[in-house]
Design a protein around this motif. Structure first.
Motif, PDB file in Angstrom:
ATOM      1  N   ARG A  53      -3.016  -5.326   1.275  1.00 50.70           N
ATOM      2  CA  ARG A  53      -3.794  -4.911   2.438  1.00 50.70           C
ATOM      3  C   ARG A  53      -3.563  -3.422   2.708  1.00 50.70           C
ATOM      4  N   ALA A  55      -4.759  -0.624   5.656  1.00 51.05           N
ATOM      5  CA  ALA A  55      -5.464  -0.365   6.912  1.00 51.05           C
ATOM      6  C   ALA A  55      -6.536   0.685   6.675  1.00 51.05           C
ATOM      7  N   ASP A  56      -7.679   0.516   7.281  1.00 52.34           N
ATOM      8  CA  ASP A  56      -8.795   1.469   7.148  1.00 52.34           C
ATOM      9  C   ASP A  56      -9.229   1.649   5.702  1.00 52.34           C
TER      10      ASP A  56
END
Length: 122
Positions: A53, A55-56
């Motif tokens: 994962r 972020a952004d």
């Protein structure tokens, strides 16, 4: 013989579980667990892919270079099975972005997170 061997290739993405499911379905491999940040799929002979994962996350903009692809994966498919393989991966969520049109030995797709990959005729 080298003391170093390739372990796992990790792809950035917004949803590791979803992307792991896509590749596990495409390759017939198994999701081997993980958490909300990192998930792996395992294949034969210890081969593995991982998904982390970010972020952004911004997907690559293939073929442009505003957000470069940085890497892509090639998957071999028997020539007689290319259309069948394409139907299967599109059903899993891949998007065809460049057909082979009889001039190339590969077709380019985007996975559900936007990473380019190819099905290559063998």
């Amino acid at each position: 013989m080298s003391l170093i061997t390739l372990g796992v290739v990790a792809l950035d993405c917004p949803d590791p579980h979803a992307l792991a499911g896509f590749y596990a379905g495409m390759l017939g491999w198994q999701v081997t667990g993980g958490d909300d940040e990192w998930v792996e799929v395992a294949g034969p002979d210890g081969r593995a892919l991982a998904f982390q994962r970010v972020a952004d996350y911004r997907p690559p903009q293939w073929p442009g270079q505003d957000v470069p692809q940085q890497l892509h994966l090639d998957f071999d498919v028997p020539r007689a099975k290319i259309d069948e393989a394409e139907r299967a991966i599109v059903a899993l969520g891949a998007k065809l972005v460049q057909h082979d049109d009889g001039k190339r030995d590969w077709r380019v797709y985007l996975d559900p997170a936007g990473h380019p990959f190819c099905l290559c005729l063998r």
